[in-house]
Design an enzyme around this catalytic site. Structure first.
Site: not given
Ligand SMILES: NC(=O)c1ccc[n+]([C@@H]2O[C@H](COP(=O)([O-])OP(=O)(O)OC[C@H]3O[C@@H](n4cnc5c(N)ncnc54)[C@H](OP(=O)(O)O)[C@@H]3O)[C@@H](O)[C@H]2O)c1
Length: 262
Positions: A65, A158, A162
């Site tokens: 993970d 998100y 990024k």
């Protein structure tokens, strides 16, 4: 495949973090087809072992993970035991979800996306650089998103994760642009895809939200989703000998999604 890319990648080992499904698995498959010994990393052992079997060529699955730095260190310790050297790394693991306006965004959703998409890549990147800089000609590609350069409402976590990944990529590129006494240069780039078929965009998910699916197509200049093979080809280009003077680039592979909406 361009002959030059074939010659440049064969026999050189690769790791694809998030290579157990979706885009990452397509990238791992292309690398394996070119003769690169490939390791893939993901959380789900059953899915990972099945993916490694599909890749063949003694592909190695390592369970990890990447949101947990201890887990990442254990995975790369195992990779170092299994591979004599590492030439290429692709960081493709990523998660989405938790869409909501900032004022209602759940703390757990924010933390989960930042932990995997940004911190997780950092944990991998530092180990990859350490291994790859021991041999000349190594390269790393991070899988970002066109969303990393766009203020998309309801997707603060998100797009922020990024955007951070884009600058992480560029700092890594600058730090490793030249050979040092104790190691070789490593090129580090990112691809910024638009909407891709498969992976996160399963046919069920696309069908469940037809308005959103239609909207993604509408705002993409080429009026279609990418096939994962089209994005994988750009990743292979950035790893290969056609890109020896390319580092610190965030390459849009998005059918014109980011360039304009007119
Ligand atoms: N699909 C798109 O339209 C699109 C567009 C732009 C950018 N991207 C980016 O492309 C990348 C791949 O997306 P995809 O659509 O192919 O997604 P996907 O099919 O869901 O694949 C994600 C991969 O990452 C792994 N992963 C997720 N969380 C992880 C964690 N904590 N630790 C280790 N591995 C983890 C998954 O394996 P496990 O589940 O086994 O952990 C899987 O191998 C992502 O970075 C995404 O942001 C996708």
């Amino acid at each position: 495949m361009h002959e030059e890319t074939r010659v440049g990648l064969a026999e050189k080992s690769s790791v694809v973090v998030g290579g157990t499904s979706g885009l990452g698995l397509v990238i791992a498959r292309r690398l394996a087809e070119l003769g690169s010994p490939v390791a893939i990393i993901g959380r789900d052992r059953k899915k990972g072992e099945a993916a490694a079997a599909v890749l063949g060529n003694d592909a190695l699955f390592i369970e990890s993970d990447i949101g947990d730095h201890r887990c990442v260190d254990a995975a790369f310790d195992e990779l170092a035991r299994r591979f004599q050297s590492l030439h290429f790394a692709v960081n493709c693991a990523g998660v989405t979800g938790g869409h909501a306006p900032i004022r209602r965004m759940d703390t757990n959703d924010w933390d989960r996306l930042m932990k995997v998409n940004c911190s997780g890549v950092f944990y991998c990147l530092r180990r990859e650089i350490e291994m790859i800089r021991r041999t000349p000609g190594g390269a790393i590609v991070n899988v970002s998103s066109c969303a990393g350069a766009l203020a998309i409402p309801n997707q603060a976590a998100y797009v922020s994760s990024k955007a951070a990944l884009n600058l992480l990529t560029q700092v890594a590129a600058i730090e490793n642009a030249v050979d040092h006494d104790d190691g070789f240069s490593v090129r580090v780039n990112a691809v910024a895809p638009g909407p891709i078929l498969g992976g996160m965009n399963t046919p069920e998910r696309l069908a469940a939200d037809p308005d959103n699916t239609r909207r993604k197509i509408d705002v993409t200049a080429m009026k279609r989703f990418a096939r994962p093979e089209e994005v994988a080809a750009s990743v292979l280009y950035l790893l290969g000998p056609g890109a020896t003077y390319v580092t610190g680039a965030i390459l849009d592979v998005d059918g014109g999604y980011r360039a304009g909406k007119f």
